[in-house]
Scaffold this active site. Structure first.
Site, short mmCIF file in Angstrom:
data_model
loop_
_atom_site.label_atom_id
_atom_site.label_comp_id
_atom_site.label_asym_id
_atom_site.label_seq_id
_atom_site.Cartn_x
_atom_site.Cartn_y
_atom_site.Cartn_z
N HIS A 324 0.89 -1.15 0.00
CA HIS A 324 0.03 -0.07 -0.02
C HIS A 324 0.88 1.38 0.10
O HIS A 324 0.36 2.42 -0.58
CB HIS A 324 -0.84 0.01 1.27
CG HIS A 324 -2.29 -0.95 0.98
ND1 HIS A 324 -2.16 -2.34 1.27
CD2 HIS A 324 -3.27 -0.75 0.59
CE1 HIS A 324 -3.19 -2.80 0.91
NE2 HIS A 324 -4.02 -1.99 0.82
N GLY A 325 2.21 1.06 0.59
CA GLY A 325 3.00 2.45 0.50
C GLY A 325 4.10 2.16 1.19
O GLY A 325 4.25 1.21 2.21
#
Lengths: 472, 322
Positions: A324-325
């Site tokens: 996701h990041g």
């Protein structure tokens, strides 16, 4: 180009008309050109990465992976994995690891000079990288024949409805649709697509973007917020991220359907889940099934005893969080979810949905899941671990009074959120709302459509905000 | 496909019909609203006689300038959170309604606003006047090439306002029932001192982060233009335009330097009044502050007194740098 813009509406109308008026053999080239135009509208140069990613997997699929000689096939898989993940690592994680190295170095007294790059993160890179990677793995596993046509493969990678934020489509599902001549859509199919697009716009422009104003005002000044205000902000964020992402997915599925393609379902009312295991079967389904098939099962899945299963669950969710990041917050978020999955499995409540039981048990289950997921969202939404801990500490002790800064925004929320929740309740009652809309009388279709369009005009946030998942 | 075309055609027709009807209804609600910043404050002002002095700006004007301190015929028509782009639109609306003040327009500006690359999006809060006030229409059209098409819908002019309008339109606020003439006194809170220290710290970190950038940044033409627009309207109507800044509890050298540069970039006219804590010794006391940039009522009273004195003095601050 973002879905919630006039540019996209015009683009879609043009593509739709051309698509159904052109001869069948010209439809896929049209969609390919449209998809690249859609992507290049954001950044022309970065389309090069999409081309490179496409060429690598296409060529490997046609050569090494198609070979009968096992070492060549292994080499093909290895090249595909390293090149895809290498591109992803460079753009998404390189700076993050540099920063982490500097932090570790300074904590032990060794100065490390960071060598960061200034490249932007290409929109949708995590999505299309996973999509091309799954193609190579499926070809390697002989679950899929290598695609022989570069143009059609390029369309599979770049198909614009799902290019920048999914659903992450499997080649086995999308490629056959691209290869086969598209059937002329029925009125019901078109209306289903239309109703899903309208719902998606409503979720994004009306609900998610309105919630974002309130959530941002709370989280951006979290130091000054009381516990109840932070709790409210977190609960609203839970709905914001759901409406934002599932709204995008609804538009993507609806647009694809109107062009004659079926995309996979990505959300199935996740906040009605009664366990975290069930939640992950209903939230971002295309990612969770991808992680299951290409990470969890290759790691050993549940085949080597309980502790190995827990380890595999944890590893899968940690990496899923990192997907996701590039931030430790996402790793913690993944870790919390992985831990919950492992605990549920250990308690033998996981692995299957708890559809049985009385309404009280179901209600308690839903409340448990929503509470836990909200806690994890704090890490997802916060900028730093320190910020997340501060917010959680204040939120859980409920210190201070609830003060609402943006009352008019909250009033908007109080109008639009119950509308959406009522709609979701109907879906929960197993009513196929899109089918009913598509098959219903013209007057009902008109009424619903006009109402949604006017709600968007009245309550929609018109500043053209990005979708949250574009950053991933 | 034919049924889809029929559905689309009828949807468009029905949407237009309902949109126009609903637009008329919302316009009625809006025009009768006399309370709140969703147009009510502006309507209330338009319904009264023109004051000698009018104050406009953001919350730092709304909650800082007490009209009574300036004159018996002063009015505060500030809108919280609004930039100078909005103020230029507001002045255009006032000019079109022949509602400019008789003598002085006091415009609050924040120098930092002049170096941020913002698109002036808060002009959208005046979207009710799209199509009727040319300046507002033009600026909204400039925000995005496709922005104008949203205004095919009449109800879009009331986007985001519905709950506010429903809440306020029936409230019988006559122009006379406005004893503080636009000024809104906010109640003091126990957390004010803590908030002030916290936001001052945050602000100084922010200033330190951007100090280098600020020193290299030029003043944005896009932000200066609205000020010149306001100035031209004031000149045409014989109104004196005075720009004023408001103090911070703690400021930084980088900010003060930028104050001077912004002032210089705006040219000799209009007149400029800066208010730094160094000039207002009493305001160094934290008891006057609500946060690093907002004053409590007692602080607002002090500041308003200072502002009144500065206005009454001859224009010695006028800069000579074009």
């Amino acid at each position: 180009m973002i879905f919630n813009s006039f540019a996209f509406v015009i683009f879609l109308v043009v593509v739709f008309i051309l698509h159904w008026t052109l001869p069948v053999r010209h439809r896929w080239p049209l969609l390919l050109v449209a998809s690249y135009f859609f992507y290049m509208y954001w950044n022309v140069a970065y389309a090069g990465i999409l081309v490179v990613s496409t060429l690598i997997d296409f060529l490997l699929g046609r050569t090494l992976l198609a070979s009968d000689y096992e070492p060549r096939r292994r080499m093909g898989l290895w090249l595909s994995v390293t090149s895809n993940l290498g591109i992803l690592f460079f753009f998404k994680y390189y700076n993050f690891f540099q920063d982490s190295l500097v932090a570790i170095g300074s904590s032990v007294g060794i100065p490390v000079t960071p060598a960061r790059h200034a490249w932007l993160l290409p929109v949708g890179i995590s999505f299309y990288t996973f999509q091309t990677l799954s193609y190579s793995v499926d070809v390697y596993r002989r679950q899929l024949a290598p695609e022989k046509h570069l143009g059609r493969f390029a369309l599979y990678v770049s198909f614009f409805p799902q290019l920048v934020a999914g659903p992450i489509e499997r080649a086995s599902a999308l490629l056959p649709q691209i290869q086969a001549p598209i059937a002329w859509p029925t009125h019901v199919t078109l209306m289903r697509g239309m109703s899903q697009i309208l719902l998606g716009f409503f979720k994004k422009v009306v609900v998610a973007d309105t919630l974002a104003i309130q959530v941002d005002s709370i989280y951006n000044n979290h130091e000054l917020q009381s516990g109840p205000a932070l709790l409210l902000g977190t609960v609203l964020f839970a709905f914001q991220i759901y409406c934002d992402f599932s709204g995008y997915t609804d538009i993507a599925i609806g647009v694809a359907r109107m062009l004659g393609y079926d995309l996979m379902e990505n959300f199935r009312l996740p906040y009605f889940s009664k366990s975290i295991t069930e939640f992950w079967q209903r939230w971002h389904i295309s990612l969770s099934t991808w992680l299951r098939d290409y990470l969890y099962i290759p790691l050993g899945g549940n085949r080597h005893g309980a502790w190995n299963t827990y380890r595999n669950l944890m590893l899968t969710m940690l990496l899923g969080g990192l997907w996701h990041g590039a931030s430790w917050n996402f790793v913690i978020w993944g870790g919390l979810n992985g831990g919950a999955l492992a605990v549920e499995r250990a308690l033998r409540t996981g692995g299957k949905t708890t559809s049985g039981g009385g309404w009280l048990k179901r209600l308690l289950g839903v409340m448990y899941v929503f509470t836990f997921i909200c806690i994890t969202w704090v890490f997802f939404r916060s900028q730093t671990i320190e910020q997340a801990c501060t917010i959680l500490g204040r939120m859980l002790t409920l210190s201070g009074e609830l003060q609402i800064q943006d009352r008019s925004v909250l009033a908007n929320i109080l109008i639009v959120l119950p509308l959406l929740l009522s709609f979701e309740f109907l879906l929960q009652r197993r009513m196929d709302v899109h089918q009913r809309f598509a098959q219903g009388p013209l007057l009902m279709q008109l009424g619903v459509s006009v109402a949604i369009v006017l709600l968007i005009a009245l309550f929609g946030v018109s500043a053209g905000s990005q979708f949250i998942y574009f950053q991933f | 496909m034919r049924r889809l075309a029929l559905y689309l055609f009828l949807t468009v027709v029905a949407t237009i019909a309902l949109d126009r009807s609903l637009g008329l209804f919302l316009e009625h609600l809006y025009d009768n609203s006399m309370v709140g910043q969703n147009g009510g404050d502006l309507n209330r002002y338009l319904a009264r006689s023109r004051p000698d002095i009018l104050v406009i700006g953001s919350s730092r004007a709304h909650h800082h300038v007490i009209p009574d301190s300036l004159s018996s015929s002063a009015y505060n028509l500030s809108h919280n959170g609004m930039s100078v782009a909005f103020q230029a639109g507001l002045v255009s609306v006032l000019a079109q309604h022949d509602a400019m003040p008789k003598k002085v327009l006091l415009l609050h500006v924040d120098p930092e606003e002049f170096l941020l690359d913002q698109a002036g999006g808060d002009i959208r809060f005046l979207r009710r006047y799209y199509g009727s006030v040319p300046y507002v229409t033009d600026r909204i059209n400039e925000l995005h090439p496709l922005e104008r098409y949203a205004f095919w819908s009449d109800v879009h002019r009331f986007n985001g306002m519905v709950p506010g309008l429903l809440r306020t339109w029936w409230k019988p606020a006559t122009p006379e029932a406005d004893p503080d003439r636009g000024y809104v006194q906010r109640p003091d809170q126990p957390m004010d001192a803590t908030r002030t220290i916290h936001t001052a710290r945050k602000d100084s970190i922010n200033a330190a982060t951007y100090a280098v950038r600020w020193s290299e940044e030029r003043v944005r033409d896009g932000i200066v233009k609205p000020v010149h627009h306001i100035d031209s309207i004031c000149r045409a109507r014989g109104v004196t335009l005075i720009l004023f800044t408001s103090p911070r509890y703690r400021t930084t050298p980088a900010r003060e330097a930028f104050d001077a540069r912004t002032r210089s970039a705006l040219g000799a006219s209009p007149r400029w009044i800066t208010q730094q804590p160094s000039e207002l010794a009493e305001l160094r006391d934290i008891k006057y502050w609500r946060d690093n940039v907002h004053l409590r009522h007692d602080g607002a009273r002090l500041l308003s007194g200072h502002l009144a004195a500065a206005i009454s003095q001859p224009d010695t601050n006028r800069t000579t740098t074009p």
